[in-house]
Design a protein around this motif. Sequence first.
Motif, PDB file in Angstrom:
ATOM      1  N   ASP A 238      85.861  36.653  58.554  1.00  0.00           N
ATOM      2  CA  ASP A 238      84.971  37.812  58.600  1.00  0.00           C
ATOM      3  C   ASP A 238      83.521  37.441  58.306  1.00  0.00           C
ATOM      4  N   GLU A 239      83.322  36.433  57.472  1.00  0.00           N
ATOM      5  CA  GLU A 239      81.958  36.059  57.085  1.00  0.00           C
ATOM      6  C   GLU A 239      81.242  35.264  58.167  1.00  0.00           C
ATOM      7  N   THR A 240      81.988  34.480  58.956  1.00  0.00           N
ATOM      8  CA  THR A 240      81.341  33.643  59.976  1.00  0.00           C
ATOM      9  C   THR A 240      80.579  34.474  61.006  1.00  0.00           C
ATOM     10  N   PRO A 241      81.179  35.535  61.608  1.00  0.00           N
ATOM     11  CA  PRO A 241      80.370  36.370  62.528  1.00  0.00           C
ATOM     12  C   PRO A 241      79.192  37.032  61.823  1.00  0.00           C
ATOM     13  N   GLY A 242      79.372  37.394  60.540  1.00  0.00           N
ATOM     14  CA  GLY A 242      78.259  37.985  59.802  1.00  0.00           C
ATOM     15  C   GLY A 242      77.103  37.020  59.635  1.00  0.00           C
ATOM     16  N   LEU A 243      77.413  35.750  59.402  1.00  0.00           N
ATOM     17  CA  LEU A 243      76.352  34.749  59.273  1.00  0.00           C
ATOM     18  C   LEU A 243      75.599  34.574  60.585  1.00  0.00           C
ATOM     19  N   TRP A 244      76.329  34.527  61.714  1.00  0.00           N
ATOM     20  CA  TRP A 244      75.647  34.398  63.003  1.00  0.00           C
ATOM     21  C   TRP A 244      74.803  35.640  63.304  1.00  0.00           C
ATOM     22  N   LEU A 245      75.312  36.834  62.948  1.00  0.00           N
ATOM     23  CA  LEU A 245      74.530  38.053  63.148  1.00  0.00           C
ATOM     24  C   LEU A 245      73.266  38.044  62.296  1.00  0.00           C
ATOM     25  N   CYS A 246      73.394  37.611  61.048  1.00  0.00           N
ATOM     26  CA  CYS A 246      72.233  37.526  60.156  1.00  0.00           C
ATOM     27  C   CYS A 246      71.217  36.521  60.695  1.00  0.00           C
ATOM     28  N   LEU A 247      71.712  35.411  61.242  1.00  0.00           N
ATOM     29  CA  LEU A 247      70.822  34.395  61.804  1.00  0.00           C
ATOM     30  C   LEU A 247      70.040  34.960  62.986  1.00  0.00           C
ATOM     31  N   ARG A 248      70.719  35.677  63.852  1.00  0.00           N
ATOM     32  CA  ARG A 248      70.059  36.159  65.065  1.00  0.00           C
ATOM     33  C   ARG A 248      69.127  37.338  64.783  1.00  0.00           C
ATOM     34  N   GLU A 249      69.506  38.222  63.845  1.00  0.00           N
ATOM     35  CA  GLU A 249      68.649  39.370  63.547  1.00  0.00           C
ATOM     36  C   GLU A 249      67.543  39.037  62.554  1.00  0.00           C
ATOM     37  N   GLY A 250      67.776  38.034  61.704  1.00  0.00           N
ATOM     38  CA  GLY A 250      66.748  37.643  60.741  1.00  0.00           C
ATOM     39  C   GLY A 250      66.498  38.680  59.675  1.00  0.00           C
ATOM     40  N   ARG A 251      67.535  39.496  59.329  1.00  0.00           N
ATOM     41  CA  ARG A 251      67.382  40.555  58.328  1.00  0.00           C
ATOM     42  C   ARG A 251      68.459  40.438  57.264  1.00  0.00           C
ATOM     43  N   THR A 252      68.110  40.878  56.043  1.00  0.00           N
ATOM     44  CA  THR A 252      69.070  40.915  54.944  1.00  0.00           C
ATOM     45  C   THR A 252      69.922  42.175  55.071  1.00  0.00           C
ATOM     46  N   PHE A 253      71.220  42.032  54.912  1.00  0.00           N
ATOM     47  CA  PHE A 253      72.078  43.213  54.899  1.00  0.00           C
ATOM     48  C   PHE A 253      73.254  42.961  53.969  1.00  0.00           C
ATOM     49  N   GLY A 254      73.939  44.027  53.623  1.00  0.00           N
ATOM     50  CA  GLY A 254      75.068  43.955  52.700  1.00  0.00           C
ATOM     51  C   GLY A 254      74.944  44.998  51.614  1.00  0.00           C
ATOM     52  N   ALA A 255      75.722  44.856  50.569  1.00  0.00           N
ATOM     53  CA  ALA A 255      75.804  45.841  49.489  1.00  0.00           C
ATOM     54  C   ALA A 255      74.438  46.076  48.851  1.00  0.00           C
ATOM     55  N   GLY A 256      74.034  47.355  48.758  1.00  0.00           N
ATOM     56  CA  GLY A 256      72.806  47.709  48.074  1.00  0.00           C
ATOM     57  C   GLY A 256      71.535  47.441  48.836  1.00  0.00           C
ATOM     58  N   THR A 257      71.610  46.987  50.110  1.00  0.00           N
ATOM     59  CA  THR A 257      70.403  46.666  50.868  1.00  0.00           C
ATOM     60  C   THR A 257      69.967  47.793  51.792  1.00  0.00           C
ATOM     61  N   GLY A 258      70.812  48.809  51.948  1.00  0.00           N
ATOM     62  CA  GLY A 258      70.493  49.886  52.877  1.00  0.00           C
ATOM     63  C   GLY A 258      70.919  49.600  54.294  1.00  0.00           C
ATOM     64  N   LEU A 259      71.488  48.429  54.565  1.00  0.00           N
ATOM     65  CA  LEU A 259      71.954  48.054  55.896  1.00  0.00           C
ATOM     66  C   LEU A 259      73.335  47.422  55.750  1.00  0.00           C
TER      67      LEU A 259
END
Length: 522
Positions: A192-213
């Motif tokens: 589950d984390e691997t696609p999230g890392l690639w998404l974070c890399l491509r979007e260049g934004r912080t997301f997750g708990a408490g970030t609003g995204l």
Amino acid sequence: MDTTTPLRPPRRRPPALLVMVAALCCLALAYGAARTLDRVVDLANLAMVFVLASTLVAFWLPVWASALFTVAGVGLFNWAFVPPRGSFTVDGHQNLLLLGTLLGVSLSIGLLMGRLRQQAALARQRTAEAHQLQHLGDALRAADDPRTMGAALHATLQAMSDDGAALMVLQGERPALDDPTAAWWWGAPDADETPGLWLCLREGRTFGAGTGLHSELPAWYLPVRGPQSDTGTAATWGAAVLRLDPHGDTSDGHGHAQALCDPLGSALHRHHLTRRTEQAQREAQAQSLRSALLAAISHDFRTPLASILGAASALERQSDRLPEARRQALLTQIQDETRALTAMADNTLQLVRLEAGEVELRRDWESLEELVGAVLARVRRRDPQRRVHARLAPDLPLVRVDALLVTQLLENLVDNALKYTDGPVELLARRIEHELQLAVRDRGAGIAPSERERLFQMFQRGADTGTRRGTGLGLAVCRAIAEAHGGVLRVRARGHGGSSFELRLPLPDAPTLAEPAPESTP
């Protein structure tokens, strides 16, 4: 302070029931102390016991628990010690003022102490964050390898979470599709984390708990971003995931975690810019070298080609009318010019390959006697006077070299010596401690000290070359071959005139034949 100093997101708050039990225990202790002092001190001094208890409790209980303790303490004091005892009624304005003052002072102390504790905790947190950023920055500046940089950041993030962290850093440019082989990995992210890392890399934004995204995720996904360009965008060189306790307070802390990732992005950005700059410089140097070599070829190859063409034309048109001596002279001229042209072509091509780093040394264990013998055999065909003499020390070890390149180096040095001296030339080989020395010595006019290093540069020739032809590449090729073998080539003046070109090569341990195993006896 190490970069792995534990600096964690806010931990789970203590359960409210545990806090209430602790407050009740403190209240019981205050009541016991007041009961002991009852009838010994007056009522106003007895109230100070509860004020002291509220102050002490405020050091370690939350603000709401401290306020609850204060209200319960004032109520208990009223019920147990303020006349009429055993009730919550108050006799006299003085006692009512005492209770009001006790409540106000205790609540104020609790609120002030709670705020001071929060500020002190925040100051400690900010100090720890500043130290962590400083030491991570020091580690990144000291590293010149992206894998070392990534390992430093991963260790820092790993120390921030009990559940660990994972990091992905691109090895080069961002791939068009998610390709695990295009990145270095730390921390083994799950499926589950691997696609999230690639998404974070491509979007260049912080997301997750408490970030609003994507706040439903139990982790922080942090891009490893470089500095912003003039267009306001930043290149992303990787991404990190910091796993969180789902029962803890995750509303804050991702800002510092992102601040830890950004220095790595800047360091990777500088690293790739440096590599691209170096590549561009190498390409520019290679292009400059090719242009210079092309100019040298067009100039220096023209003379021997014209001489060969003239001699061949004379033989073709006037062979029947030329005397035998003249025909032999023309054939000798063709052979000499062809050999000179071949030597210049070999040196030119070899230098291009060495400067471009395209030469793969074919090392093998070679005998120096055979290498020197091969050089003498070729040189003496061009030196009928046999001016070249070899002097080899006894018991020379085997050397692990590229035989073709080393013989070309020695042949260039010997031909150079024969060209600039009329006397004998000596080829010396001997061992000096852990090095092998090969020297070509002559008794010529010598070389001025100011010219000794310049002669090893491309297209550089001595000041006193006269009418001798040459491209100025021979010694440059010799030094390039020496450096490719990990050796050193220098020239020094001899004591009674002449020059000595000396090559020093490191001597690895020569191979030994394994002794046969003894036969077993029945």
